[in-house]
Design a protein around this motif. Sequence first.
Motif, PDB file in Angstrom:
ATOM      1  N   UNK A 196       0.624  -1.644  -0.225  1.00 29.01           N
ATOM      2  CA  UNK A 196      -0.288   0.037   0.153  1.00 29.01           C
ATOM      3  C   UNK A 196       1.122   1.045  -0.293  1.00 29.01           C
ATOM      4  N   UNK A 197       1.880   1.327  -1.053  1.00 32.27           N
ATOM      5  CA  UNK A 197       2.563   2.534  -0.610  1.00 32.27           C
ATOM      6  C   UNK A 197       1.920   3.321  -1.782  1.00 32.27           C
ATOM      7  N   UNK A 198       2.613   5.013  -1.177  1.00 32.70           N
ATOM      8  CA  UNK A 198       1.812   5.893  -1.607  1.00 32.70           C
ATOM      9  C   UNK A 198       3.091   7.230  -1.776  1.00 32.70           C
ATOM     10  N   UNK A 199       2.774   7.240  -3.114  1.00 31.23           N
ATOM     11  CA  UNK A 199       4.119   8.971  -3.491  1.00 31.23           C
ATOM     12  C   UNK A 199       4.084   9.415  -3.124  1.00 31.23           C
ATOM     13  N   UNK A 200       4.745  10.521  -2.042  1.00 24.17           N
ATOM     14  CA  UNK A 200       4.384  12.236  -1.842  1.00 24.17           C
ATOM     15  C   UNK A 200       5.113  12.470  -2.075  1.00 24.17           C
ATOM     16  N   UNK A 201       4.521  13.765  -3.343  1.00 27.43           N
ATOM     17  CA  UNK A 201       5.518  15.412  -2.956  1.00 27.43           C
ATOM     18  C   UNK A 201       6.224  15.094  -1.750  1.00 27.43           C
ATOM     19  N   UNK A 202       7.804  15.376  -1.859  1.00 26.82           N
ATOM     20  CA  UNK A 202       8.700  15.472  -0.673  1.00 26.82           C
ATOM     21  C   UNK A 202       8.189  17.012  -0.308  1.00 26.82           C
ATOM     22  N   UNK A 203       7.883  17.232   0.821  1.00 27.11           N
ATOM     23  CA  UNK A 203       7.537  18.302   1.641  1.00 27.11           C
ATOM     24  C   UNK A 203       7.871  18.124   2.842  1.00 27.11           C
ATOM     25  N   UNK A 204       7.572  17.278   4.209  1.00 28.18           N
ATOM     26  CA  UNK A 204       7.715  16.832   4.913  1.00 28.18           C
ATOM     27  C   UNK A 204       8.883  16.389   5.480  1.00 28.18           C
ATOM     28  N   UNK A 205       9.191  17.331   6.915  1.00 30.11           N
ATOM     29  CA  UNK A 205       9.913  16.179   7.377  1.00 30.11           C
ATOM     30  C   UNK A 205      10.107  15.555   8.410  1.00 30.11           C
ATOM     31  N   UNK A 206      11.180  15.206   8.685  1.00 29.54           N
ATOM     32  CA  UNK A 206      10.942  14.735  10.155  1.00 29.54           C
ATOM     33  C   UNK A 206      12.398  13.464  10.646  1.00 29.54           C
ATOM     34  N   UNK A 207      12.735  14.505  11.798  1.00 27.52           N
ATOM     35  CA  UNK A 207      14.198  13.930  12.936  1.00 27.52           C
ATOM     36  C   UNK A 207      14.093  12.076  13.179  1.00 27.52           C
ATOM     37  N   UNK A 208      15.148  11.610  12.616  1.00 26.98           N
ATOM     38  CA  UNK A 208      15.192  10.153  12.805  1.00 26.98           C
ATOM     39  C   UNK A 208      16.301   9.817  12.980  1.00 26.98           C
ATOM     40  N   UNK A 209      15.981   8.947  14.335  1.00 30.12           N
ATOM     41  CA  UNK A 209      17.688   8.375  14.893  1.00 30.12           C
ATOM     42  C   UNK A 209      17.971   6.447  14.199  1.00 30.12           C
TER      43      UNK A 209
END
Length: 317
Positions: A271-284
Amino acid sequence: MELQPIIPFEPVRTEHIPAGPEWIAQLKWDGVRMLSYCSEGQVRLVNRRLNDRTLQYPELLQPAEYCTASSFILDGELVAFDGVKPSFHEIMKRDSLRKQQSIKQAVSTIPVVYMVFDVLMADDRWVTELPLSQRQALLQDMIKPEQRLVQVVQSFPDGNALFKAVSEQGLEGVVLKRTDSAYLINGKDKRWQKRKISRDLYAVIGGVTFRDKVVNSLLLGLYTPEGQLMYIGHAGTGQLTVNDWRSLTERVKPLAIGTIPFNAKPPLLRDTTWIRPQLVVKVAFLEWTPGGTMRHPSIESIVEHITPAECTTEQLK
């Protein structure tokens, strides 16, 4: 006199902690870098990306309560706690607020501490050319010790001992600084260095997967020097709450696209949905796999103070 915001001095990454009488070590707080500008009794808070955050932290707008200088520019981190440990997720809750009523409530429900580690100006005098040791002495004289809201970051002579202690406590890391270093505005060099306990970075979301119509995993990427979005792995665990996932689901809906934003097709997930890269997360994450993806990634927070264009492979240096 109106003080113009500046881009702060940044430490470079290191895997080897420098030692010697010319070095001090400080705890690296898992917070938001923030400079405080005070002129004629008015305080303005601006983050490292020159975004104004004055409204988000009204408790810092009475400078006479915590500082003896009539004007100043302070550099430090705003920190919120989850129990006894600094929490990036908690400070992001404060930093992302925009409504006045929500901000007012958060002052008591998500209290912050401004951990100050440097001073650039005091009483209308620029002090950036002074050595760090003198700036720290000035900072100790300026900040009133009897209050808790603004604290001067403690310095230690042994970086390796501090790194061992913060490792045992599961904190973020340490910053190493030369005591003779001037403050380099909009600069980055080895006079200031940082050693982290775990790896983390800011990544942009290029795709999502769903479970029961709610986003449950993020496909993440970094921009290469050529401007291509490189896939670095997917993450579905971490500190996001059920409500965070539901809110994120609504935010990604209008961003859905029919093409893959990454420069190479990632392994397809259900169920992958591609999105415009506009959102950012911090990931460890623990380490890099031989295939160039993150091992055991964990989402720390959705981030508002970093733009997608800043999610680059430069973070890996």
